[in-house]
Design an enzyme around this catalytic site. Structure first.
Site, short mmCIF file in Angstrom:
data_model
loop_
_atom_site.label_atom_id
_atom_site.label_comp_id
_atom_site.label_asym_id
_atom_site.label_seq_id
_atom_site.Cartn_x
_atom_site.Cartn_y
_atom_site.Cartn_z
N ASP A 77 -0.05 -22.22 -12.42
CA ASP A 77 -1.37 -22.26 -11.81
C ASP A 77 -1.30 -22.93 -10.43
OD1 ASP A 77 -0.87 -24.90 -12.63
OD2 ASP A 77 -2.23 -24.78 -14.31
N ASN A 145 -8.33 -32.20 -22.75
CA ASN A 145 -9.35 -31.39 -23.41
C ASN A 145 -8.76 -30.16 -24.08
OD1 ASN A 145 -8.63 -29.85 -21.23
ND2 ASN A 145 -10.69 -29.64 -20.37
N HIS A 147 -6.68 -27.98 -22.65
CA HIS A 147 -6.41 -26.83 -21.79
C HIS A 147 -4.91 -26.53 -21.70
CE1 HIS A 147 -6.24 -29.26 -17.72
NE2 HIS A 147 -5.03 -29.11 -18.20
N GLU A 152 -9.51 -23.68 -19.27
CA GLU A 152 -10.34 -24.75 -19.83
C GLU A 152 -11.02 -24.24 -21.11
OE1 GLU A 152 -9.83 -27.49 -18.60
OE2 GLU A 152 -9.99 -27.61 -16.42
C1 GLP Z 1 -2.65 -29.78 -15.12
C2 GLP Z 1 -1.94 -28.46 -15.27
C3 GLP Z 1 -1.53 -28.23 -16.69
C4 GLP Z 1 -0.83 -29.45 -17.24
C5 GLP Z 1 -1.70 -30.64 -17.14
C6 GLP Z 1 -1.07 -31.88 -17.74
O1 GLP Z 1 -3.93 -29.73 -15.64
N1 GLP Z 1 -2.74 -27.36 -14.86
O2 GLP Z 1 -0.68 -27.11 -16.76
O3 GLP Z 1 -0.52 -29.21 -18.58
O4 GLP Z 1 -1.96 -30.83 -15.77
O5 GLP Z 1 -0.72 -32.80 -16.76
P1 GLP Z 1 0.11 -34.11 -17.05
O6 GLP Z 1 1.49 -33.66 -17.43
O7 GLP Z 1 0.12 -34.86 -15.75
O8 GLP Z 1 -0.56 -34.81 -18.15
#
Ligand code: GLP
Length: 259
Positions: A77, A145, A147, A152
């Site tokens: 993304d 949440n 996702h 989402e």
């Molecule tokens: C963002 C990304 C997700 C990822 C999430 C977790 O939201 N779009 O793909 O899973 O971050 O981030 P972190 O690893 O910093 O908890």
């Protein structure tokens, strides 16, 4: 109805302990393939969860212990309006943690998610992934949440690449990364159907803040309320957790990894 195989769940000490498992996943995915099939496509994930792995991968690539010519790369993304060179963006983060991926970007073997939402750009990206044989190995994190990527809660399971509005918890979690600017409100994300199309999915989650989402993913209803629960519709999933992230799971669901 195809037979369902529950995700394999392993508990590790921490993110660093997951690194050898993750590098092995890459090695297995890119193991020599018939020339006709071309290099395997590996999908990376962003977020603090993967920082240690990306740094270790950079060292493996620099030391030629993993051959950068033997795979092509993509990711999940991108924030809307964040081209690869813009700080805060996902490609920028991947390149900062693993500069070899930036070299692949320049060489045309790293396919960045478009930072614009034009249908033609999203379609072209999807076609690029198909032409590369589809994603062989996709790494995933999980949001508080539930996702996956930026899908989402409420996102349909049959979604492809699309523009999306970020949940407030997602924006809060991203706030430090953009300070003193406001975190973005929108992104382009691979869809849940896109993610499910990969041959193998490896999801990591570390820390107590992820425990509720992990329990909903593995124990709750398979429903759009928890996008990550869609993984239970895939036959080849590995989930790596630390104890804090696994605290909502019953003991028998988890195999002990190298702790
Ligand atoms: C963002 C990304 C997700 C990822 C999430 C977790 O939201 N779009 O793909 O899973 O971050 O981030 P972190 O690893 O910093 O908890």
């Amino acid at each position: 109805m195809p037979e369902r195989v529950a995700p394999e769940v392993r508990i590790l000490a921490n993110a660093e302990a997951a690194v050898p498992f993750l590098l092995d996943e890459i090695r297995r995915a890119i193991a020599p393939r018939p020339a006709a099939r071309g290099p395997a496509l590996v999908g990376f994930a962003t977020g603090g969860t993967y920082t240690a792995m990306l740094k270790a991968l950079g060292a493996e690539l620099d030391g030629r212990r993993i051959d950068g010519q033997s795979f092509v790369a993509t990711h999940l993304d991108e924030y809307l309006g964040y081209p690869p060179e813009r700080r805060g963006g996902m490609v920028h983060e991947l390149g900062t943690n693993c500069p070899a991926l930036l070299a692949m970007l320049r060489a045309g073997t790293f396919f960045p998610v478009p930072h614009v939402d034009a249908d033609s750009a999203l379609r072209a990206h999807d076609e690029l992934l198909q032409r590369a044989g589809g994603v062989k190995l996709q790494f995933l994190g999980i949001g508080r949440n539930g996702h996956l990527a930026f899908n989402e809660p409420g996102t349909p399971f049959d979604s492809g690449f699309h523009r999306t509005r970020l949940a407030e918890t997602t924006r809060e979690d991203a706030r430090a990364r953009f300070a003193p600017e406001e975190p973005p409100r929108e992104a382009v994300t691979s869809g849940l159907a896109t993610i499910l199309a990969a041959d193998r999915l490896v999801l990591c989650a570390f820390g107590a803040a992820k425990a509720e989402a992990v329990a909903a993913m593995l124990r709750g209803e398979v429903s759009v309320a928890c996008p990550a629960s869609v993984l239970r519709q895939h036959r080849n999933v590995l989930v790596l957790l630390d104890r804090a992230a696994a605290q909502g799971l019953p003991g028998q669901q988890v195999a002990q990894g190298a702790c």
